[in-house]
Motif scaffolding. Structure first.
Motif, PDB file in Angstrom:
ATOM      1  N   LYS A  49       0.809  -1.215   0.000  1.00  0.00           N
ATOM      2  CA  LYS A  49       0.000   0.000   0.000  1.00  0.00           C
ATOM      3  C   LYS A  49       0.840   1.263   0.000  1.00  0.00           C
ATOM      4  CE  LYS A  49      -4.243  -1.821   2.049  1.00  0.00           C
ATOM      5  NZ  LYS A  49      -5.260  -1.657   3.105  1.00  0.00           N
ATOM      6  N   ALA A  50       2.146   1.130   0.246  1.00  0.00           N
ATOM      7  CA  ALA A  50       3.016   2.302   0.306  1.00  0.00           C
ATOM      8  C   ALA A  50       3.671   2.622  -1.032  1.00  0.00           C
ATOM      9  CB  ALA A  50       4.096   2.078   1.366  1.00  0.00           C
ATOM     10  N   GLU A  51       3.464   1.806  -2.045  1.00  0.00           N
ATOM     11  CA  GLU A  51       4.196   1.978  -3.303  1.00  0.00           C
ATOM     12  C   GLU A  51       3.957   3.335  -3.945  1.00  0.00           C
ATOM     13  OE1 GLU A  51       3.219  -1.326  -5.762  1.00  0.00           O
ATOM     14  OE2 GLU A  51       4.322  -2.786  -4.530  1.00  0.00           O
ATOM     15  N   SER A  52       2.698   3.748  -4.055  1.00  0.00           N
ATOM     16  CA  SER A  52       2.411   5.032  -4.714  1.00  0.00           C
ATOM     17  C   SER A  52       2.961   6.196  -3.901  1.00  0.00           C
ATOM     18  CB  SER A  52       0.906   5.205  -4.930  1.00  0.00           C
ATOM     19  OG  SER A  52       0.216   5.223  -3.695  1.00  0.00           O
ATOM     20  N   LEU A  53       2.951   6.070  -2.574  1.00  0.00           N
ATOM     21  CA  LEU A  53       3.487   7.125  -1.726  1.00  0.00           C
ATOM     22  C   LEU A  53       5.002   7.191  -1.837  1.00  0.00           C
ATOM     23  CD1 LEU A  53       1.185   6.506   1.341  1.00  0.00           C
ATOM     24  CD2 LEU A  53       1.157   8.522  -0.130  1.00  0.00           C
ATOM     25  N   SER A  54       5.631   6.041  -1.971  1.00  0.00           N
ATOM     26  CA  SER A  54       7.077   6.006  -2.173  1.00  0.00           C
ATOM     27  C   SER A  54       7.446   6.735  -3.460  1.00  0.00           C
ATOM     28  CB  SER A  54       7.571   4.565  -2.216  1.00  0.00           C
ATOM     29  OG  SER A  54       8.947   4.505  -2.511  1.00  0.00           O
ATOM     30  N   ALA A  55       6.667   6.478  -4.506  1.00  0.00           N
ATOM     31  CA  ALA A  55       6.921   7.142  -5.792  1.00  0.00           C
ATOM     32  C   ALA A  55       6.734   8.651  -5.690  1.00  0.00           C
ATOM     33  CB  ALA A  55       5.982   6.574  -6.853  1.00  0.00           C
ATOM     34  N   ALA A  56       5.881   9.083  -4.731  1.00  0.00           N
ATOM     35  CA  ALA A  56       5.628  10.519  -4.555  1.00  0.00           C
ATOM     36  C   ALA A  56       6.634  11.179  -3.628  1.00  0.00           C
ATOM     37  CB  ALA A  56       4.216  10.727  -4.008  1.00  0.00           C
ATOM     38  N   GLY A  57       7.536  10.383  -3.054  1.00  0.00           N
ATOM     39  CA  GLY A  57       8.589  10.957  -2.235  1.00  0.00           C
ATOM     40  C   GLY A  57       8.599  10.570  -0.776  1.00  0.00           C
ATOM     41  N   ALA A  58       7.663   9.729  -0.347  1.00  0.00           N
ATOM     42  CA  ALA A  58       7.643   9.310   1.054  1.00  0.00           C
ATOM     43  C   ALA A  58       8.706   8.253   1.301  1.00  0.00           C
ATOM     44  CB  ALA A  58       6.269   8.759   1.426  1.00  0.00           C
ATOM     45  N   GLY A  59       9.244   8.247   2.509  1.00  0.00           N
ATOM     46  CA  GLY A  59      10.150   7.192   2.919  1.00  0.00           C
ATOM     47  C   GLY A  59       9.340   6.045   3.495  1.00  0.00           C
ATOM     48  N   VAL A  60       9.571   4.835   3.013  1.00  0.00           N
ATOM     49  CA  VAL A  60       8.814   3.670   3.472  1.00  0.00           C
ATOM     50  C   VAL A  60       9.643   2.929   4.512  1.00  0.00           C
ATOM     51  CG1 VAL A  60       7.646   1.541   2.803  1.00  0.00           C
ATOM     52  CG2 VAL A  60       7.668   3.507   1.235  1.00  0.00           C
ATOM     53  N   ALA A  61       9.123   2.845   5.728  1.00  0.00           N
ATOM     54  CA  ALA A  61       9.833   2.213   6.834  1.00  0.00           C
ATOM     55  C   ALA A  61       9.542   0.723   6.868  1.00  0.00           C
ATOM     56  CB  ALA A  61       9.435   2.856   8.152  1.00  0.00           C
ATOM     57  N   ALA A  62      10.544  -0.044   7.265  1.00  0.00           N
ATOM     58  CA  ALA A  62      10.372  -1.488   7.391  1.00  0.00           C
ATOM     59  C   ALA A  62       9.635  -1.844   8.669  1.00  0.00           C
ATOM     60  CB  ALA A  62      11.733  -2.176   7.364  1.00  0.00           C
ATOM     61  N   ARG A  63       9.771  -0.996   9.687  1.00  0.00           N
ATOM     62  CA  ARG A  63       9.134  -1.248  10.974  1.00  0.00           C
ATOM     63  C   ARG A  63       8.492   0.039  11.488  1.00  0.00           C
ATOM     64  NH1 ARG A  63      13.034  -2.780  15.336  1.00  0.00           N
ATOM     65  NH2 ARG A  63      14.039  -0.860  14.592  1.00  0.00           N
ATOM     66  N   PRO A  64       7.472  -0.058  12.331  1.00  0.00           N
ATOM     67  CA  PRO A  64       6.901   1.156  12.916  1.00  0.00           C
ATOM     68  C   PRO A  64       7.959   2.009  13.616  1.00  0.00           C
ATOM     69  CG  PRO A  64       5.519  -0.729  13.427  1.00  0.00           C
ATOM     70  CD  PRO A  64       6.755  -1.271  12.771  1.00  0.00           C
ATOM     71  N   ALA A  65       8.880   1.348  14.302  1.00  0.00           N
ATOM     72  CA  ALA A  65       9.919   2.084  15.031  1.00  0.00           C
ATOM     73  C   ALA A  65      10.752   2.952  14.102  1.00  0.00           C
ATOM     74  CB  ALA A  65      10.821   1.100  15.776  1.00  0.00           C
ATOM     75  N   ASP A  66      11.001   2.473  12.889  1.00  0.00           N
ATOM     76  CA  ASP A  66      11.808   3.231  11.936  1.00  0.00           C
ATOM     77  C   ASP A  66      11.074   4.482  11.459  1.00  0.00           C
ATOM     78  OD1 ASP A  66      13.748   1.230  12.128  1.00  0.00           O
ATOM     79  OD2 ASP A  66      12.833   0.074  10.500  1.00  0.00           O
ATOM     80  N   ALA A  67       9.762   4.368  11.260  1.00  0.00           N
ATOM     81  CA  ALA A  67       8.980   5.528  10.833  1.00  0.00           C
ATOM     82  C   ALA A  67       8.901   6.566  11.942  1.00  0.00           C
ATOM     83  CB  ALA A  67       7.568   5.087  10.426  1.00  0.00           C
ATOM     84  N   VAL A  68       8.702   6.090  13.173  1.00  0.00           N
ATOM     85  CA  VAL A  68       8.527   6.983  14.312  1.00  0.00           C
ATOM     86  C   VAL A  68       9.824   7.689  14.683  1.00  0.00           C
ATOM     87  CG1 VAL A  68       8.046   7.005  16.801  1.00  0.00           C
ATOM     88  CG2 VAL A  68       6.556   5.714  15.245  1.00  0.00           C
ATOM     89  N   ARG A  69      10.942   7.003  14.528  1.00  0.00           N
ATOM     90  CA  ARG A  69      12.223   7.512  15.035  1.00  0.00           C
ATOM     91  C   ARG A  69      12.536   8.914  14.504  1.00  0.00           C
ATOM     92  NH1 ARG A  69      15.051   3.556  13.526  1.00  0.00           N
ATOM     93  NH2 ARG A  69      14.732   2.390  15.444  1.00  0.00           N
ATOM     94  N   ALA A  70      12.290   9.145  13.214  1.00  0.00           N
ATOM     95  CA  ALA A  70      12.693  10.409  12.609  1.00  0.00           C
ATOM     96  C   ALA A  70      11.663  11.524  12.762  1.00  0.00           C
ATOM     97  CB  ALA A  70      12.958  10.187  11.115  1.00  0.00           C
TER      98      ALA A  70
END
Length: 297
Positions: A49-70
């Motif tokens: 579900k993150a593919e289109s957002l990745s193409a738009a410039g979002a960083g896709v995290a492998a884990r929730p912790a990775d998304a939250v950290r930054a």
């Protein structure tokens, strides 16, 4: 407490935002965050579900912790509070010093418990209740209800106002947004079921249901004004007749019930409404404003 003002240019400076949950609404929140020019980190249980957002410039995290950290602000929109808690309890997730904007639908008690748990972790909590569909997000009239400590709402203000122009802060209680959401949903479901009931009656009589829809659409704004007036009546506690006597509605709801029965249609809903109005009348409120039915609710 009230409508949040637009953020200053300084408040809209580059931010790091985490968006957890990429269903229709979550993905919309992530896209609006990208459009605001922020660095957006996303995570979803189903990575595709993150593919289109990745193409738009979002960083896709492998884990929730990775998304939250930054992230400074963590926006969450998942199935329910149980799923939210499971994600936040995952290894490495640390919300200390951050603000969680929780758009996951839950009960007032769940919001209170979540706020207390986050406070113990040194994190802020803003409860949110989105009042529109995903396609209506990001507009000047998009209504989003929020509640939580003023300082936490202020930290998230630029993010919230990117999602909608009508951000209504209901106060410090974490439960307020969920409670008001249930109140507005009560109106939505009650009005919708009444509308569908009317459609059944019109169709059974051979009338054009599309025309019925157009008539309701035309009267909706003025009826909204009437309901706002009735809210003022309830808030003031002064039920003297100003717009519509309750007794008129006692008779009208009885006629609706009778008409549905006469045409072989289900009567549970109109019977329940008529019974409530009769109860209010029998309690002596027939000579008061229509809103006096609230006294028996």
């Amino acid at each position: 407490m009230g409508i949040l003002p637009l953020p200053t240019p300084q408040e809209v400076r580059m931010k790091d935002i985490a968006v957890i949950g990429l269903g229709q609404m979550g993905a919309t929140l992530a896209r609006l965050s990208l459009q605001a020019g922020w660095r957006v980190h996303v995570w979803n249980r189903t990575p595709g579900k993150a593919e289109s957002l990745s193409a738009a410039g979002a960083g896709v995290a492998a884990r929730p912790a990775d998304a939250v950290r930054a992230a400074e602000i963590v926006v969450m929109c998942v199935h329910d509070y149980a799923a939210s808690r499971q994600i936040l309890d995952a290894d490495g997730v640390d919300l200390a010093g951050k603000v969680l904007v929780q758009f996951t639908t839950g009960s007032p008690r769940e919001a209170q418990d979540a706020a207390a748990a986050l406070a113990a972790e040194g994190a802020g909590f803003v409860a949110g209740a989105i009042q529109v569909a995903p396609e209506q997000m990001g507009q000047p009239d998009t209504t989003i209800l929020v509640s939580g400590a003023e300082e936490h709402v202020e930290r998230a203000r630029a993010v919230l106002t990117a999602y909608g122009g009508n951000i209504v802060h209901l106060g410090a209680s974490p439960a307020a947004a969920a409670t008001m959401d249930l109140a507005t949903l009560s109106f939505v479901y009650g009005a919708s079921l009444g509308f569908f009931q009317g459609a059944a009656l019109a169709e059974r009589e051979g009338l054009d249901v599309r025309r019925y829809g157009a008539i309701v659409h035309a009267l909706a704004p003025s009826y909204g004004e009437f309901l706002r007036h009735e809210a003022g009546v309830i808030a003031s506690g002064d039920y003297r007749i100003t717009q519509s006597p309750l007794s008129i509605s006692v008779d009208a709801t009885r006629r609706i019930e009778d008409a549905m029965r006469a045409r072989g249609l289900r009567t549970e809903l109109p019977a329940a409404i008529a019974a409530l109005l009769r109860r209010a009348d029998e309690a002596g409120y027939g000579g008061e404003e229509f809103a006096a039915v609230a006294k028996v609710l």
